[in-house]
Design an enzyme around this catalytic site. Structure first.
Site, mmCIF file in Angstrom:
data_model
loop_
_atom_site.group_PDB
_atom_site.id
_atom_site.type_symbol
_atom_site.label_atom_id
_atom_site.label_comp_id
_atom_site.label_asym_id
_atom_site.label_seq_id
_atom_site.Cartn_x
_atom_site.Cartn_y
_atom_site.Cartn_z
ATOM 1 N N ASP A 110 0.822 -1.205 0.000
ATOM 2 C CA ASP A 110 0.000 0.000 0.000
ATOM 3 C C ASP A 110 0.862 1.264 0.000
ATOM 4 O OD1 ASP A 110 -2.594 1.370 0.436
ATOM 5 O OD2 ASP A 110 -1.691 1.933 2.347
ATOM 6 N N GLU A 162 1.173 -0.581 -5.134
ATOM 7 C CA GLU A 162 0.149 0.425 -5.361
ATOM 8 C C GLU A 162 0.897 1.753 -5.424
ATOM 9 O OE1 GLU A 162 -2.898 3.462 -3.960
ATOM 10 O OE2 GLU A 162 -1.785 2.399 -2.421
#
Length: 628
Positions: free
Chosen positions: A315, A368
């Site tokens: 993330d 990401e």
């Protein structure tokens, strides 16, 4: 239960170098036998503490009962407590550098007390008997470049829920129940992987698991660490890969967590310009500190090697790469070259990905990353970050902008659907429509679409078909496959009752057909990163908002021709140019698979700058898939 545990000189050396890859077998709480007594060995890193002791259910939370001994210069404390046992709650009681009293959860704890409690729970991670041998033996053969990946992104607490018994009961499924329900659904639909959100322990449901306090503990909301392993095991036995969301970018300031762990900045940077995210109210890891890097890299290995997870979706990578991410002037510190690149985070990623993928062939590390940072999926030795795949946020933004438009205005935005092919081979991509796109007033997927309800569903079918035929692995967030109407909320289950209505059933069946087609035809995945695997037939039919393209199989058999019409206007006189004078077999349209494929013969008539073509009556929002 094992041999006498202690934190040796070798442990100290490796931890100090940042290369003790199974440090979680030493730090934390480990049931063992010493001097013929059953008990638990505890170890914690608190380099600037004045003293540390263990408090818990086994000593009535008495701060004096079990002091820990400091071993070596690195600042690790250890002790063995006879009579402490699996299931007991505990914390570390730390007298900090400035004399403050701190009660901290175990950074390496493998289980936690159910929120709102904040203690760690003693667990035995060695006593699960795995049954996924076949999957694990075959895992090294998996190749994300050559193999299909259709990922179902799931938040376990809100996928399905039980009827709540009372107002304090959130109705969560246990990991074991989830395993059976999820495996059955995912198999039926045709996904190859699930990607699970919010697994590492976190205090606040509303953070969706992105503010982690227990990096080595699967959240107790859904059961024990054994229950969690059972879920992975069962999914593997059903030939489903498991990816976890992983958050090495930041951590929350909760008093029991990592922040200010021994009264000083242990895991974070001391200077708030380097150690805090003003937007998120969280702390930033100090990626230059070997023991901190070690904590994170060993954590990635813990999930993959100890828990058999098949990959991590990392993330907020951009927030780690840029020193000024989300910051104003004066809120950040430049690197030694005077620019905004976080050199320590770059090194961290190279180290992380090289070790994780080098030791675990067939697993994936997915970034990401929302900017145009070069070579995210490039090899570390060539200056890349070493990730396997990268979320394609550019494609996603353009695609959604186009799909939201009234069909009348799509002709002026045609390039939004074709631009992504100009950079499609610069990285190894996953096309994503994730949870982030259906929250915070962005609308559910079906409600992003223009028109009346029936038109919205037709739009969405065309959109999903286009996504499937565009190069890149696929990810869809739960609920999008059947047209969830409301935005997603972590507080309630998906609106499964919608499947009592025919339009939602039809959409779900259509997505299922697409996913099964995806895994059946190598043309749709094996050439994702090969420019020879994709060819536009007509990328410029802006006036009619029609796209036609070809996906080619590496074996040259079962190539696919795809046509999609993004307006409600029927085109009975539509003609499509084709690569060869062959027969083209229509196998699927906007209603789904054809029971009996229809054959179209190419004629020597110029169309779309090609010698050969054939007529096909293309309806409004029509989708046509041909094999040749």
């Amino acid at each position: 239960m094992g041999e006498k545990l202690q934190f040796t000189e070798l442990d100290q050396y490796l931890f100090g170098q940042g290369t003790h890859y199974d440090i979680y077998r030493k730090l934390g709480a480990h049931p063992t036998i010493q001097r013929r007594k059953k008990g638990v060995y505890f170890a914690v890193w608190a380099p600037n503490a004045r003293s540390v002791s263990v408090v818990g259910e086994f000593n009535n939370w008495n701060t004096q009962a079990n002091p820990m001994k400091k071993v070596g210069p690195i600042g690790v404390y250890e002790t063995f407590i006879p009579g402490a046992k699996v299931g007991d709650l505990y914390k570390f009681y730390i007298i900090g550098y400035h004399g403050e009293e701190l009660y901290k959860a175990d950074p390496y704890g493998n289980e936690a007390e159910l929120r709102p409690g904040t203690a760690s729970r003693i667990a035995d991670i060695s006593d699960y008997k795995w049954k996924d041998t076949t999957w694990m033996k075959r895992r090294p053969e998996f190749d994300e470049i050559r193999d299909p990946m259709a990922i179902y992104e799931v938040h376990p607490g809100s996928w399905k829920k039980h009827e709540a018994k009372d107002e304090d009961d959130p109705g969560f499924y246990n990991y074991r129940e989830l395993a059976h329900e999820l495996a059955a659904y995912v198999k039926k639909m045709g996904y190859t992987h699930v990607e699970l959100m919010g697994i590492a322990e976190h205090p606040f449901d509303g953070s969706w698991g992105y503010q982690v306090t227990g990096y080595y503990a699967p959240t107790s909301r859904y059961g024990s660490v054994q229950d969690f392993k059972y879920m992975i095991d069962y999914l593997h036995r059903n030939k489903i890969g498991v990816i976890l969301d992983w958050v090495p970018a930041h951590f929350p300031k909760d008093a029991h967590g990592l922040a200010n762990f021994d009264g000083t900045a242990v895991y974070e940077h001391e200077d708030p310009r380097q150690g805090e995210h003003p937007d998120w109210g969280t702390k930033i890891y100090n990626y230059g500190r070997p023991e901190v890097k070690n904590f994170l890299i060993a954590n990635a290995l813990y999930w993959i090697e100890e828990c058999h997870v098949d990959g991590l979706r990392v993330d907020a990578v951009a927030s780690m790469l840029y020193l000024d991410y989300g910051k104003k002037d004066g809120e950040w510190v430049a690197n030694k070259y005077g620019d905004n690149k976080n050199l320590e985070a770059i090194e961290f990623f190279k180290h992380l990905n090289t070790v994780v993928l080098g030791r675990n062939h067939g697993t994936v590390m997915i970034a990401e990353e929302s900017t145009a940072w070069p070579q995210v999926t490039g090899k570390a030795e060539d200056g890349g970050l070493g990730f396997s795949l990268k979320w394609n946020m550019g494609w996603m933004n353009d695609f959604l902008e186009y799909m939201k438009l009234d069909p009348y205005f799509r002709k002026d935005n045609h390039n939004k659907m074709t631009f992504s092919m100009t950079y499609a081979y610069s990285e190894k991509y996953v096309l994503v429509i994730s949870h982030d796109e259906v929250v915070h007033l962005k609308c559910s997927m079906v409600n992003k679409m223009p028109g009346y309800p029936e038109e919205k569903i037709r739009n969405l079918k065309a959109a999903y078909a286009f996504m499937l035929f565009h190069p890149g692995k696929k990810l869809l967030f739960m609920g999008q496959e059947f047209g969830q109407l409301r935005e997603w909320s972590e507080e309630r289950e998906l609106d499964w009752y919608l499947l009592n209505e025919k339009p939602h059933q039809d959409l779900q069946e259509f997505v299922k057909t697409l996913l099964h087609m995806y895994t059946k035809y190598p043309a749709l995945y094996a050439g994702d990163n090969d420019p020879d695997g994709f060819e536009w037939i007509n990328a410029d039919d802006a006036y009619r908002s029609i796209f036609s393209l070809v996906r080619k199989s590496p074996t040259k058999r079962n190539n696919l021709l795809f046509i999609v019409n993004f307006t409600p206007v029927d085109r009975p006189d539509y003609r499509v140019g084709v690569p060869k004078k062959k027969q083209y077999k229509l196998i699927m349209n906007e209603h789904g698979l054809l029971e009996k494929p229809e054959v179209f013969k190419a004629e020597a008539q110029e169309c779309d700058h090609r010698e050969f073509s054939f007529d096909y009556p293309l309806p409004g929002y029509g989708v046509a898939v041909f094999t040749y």
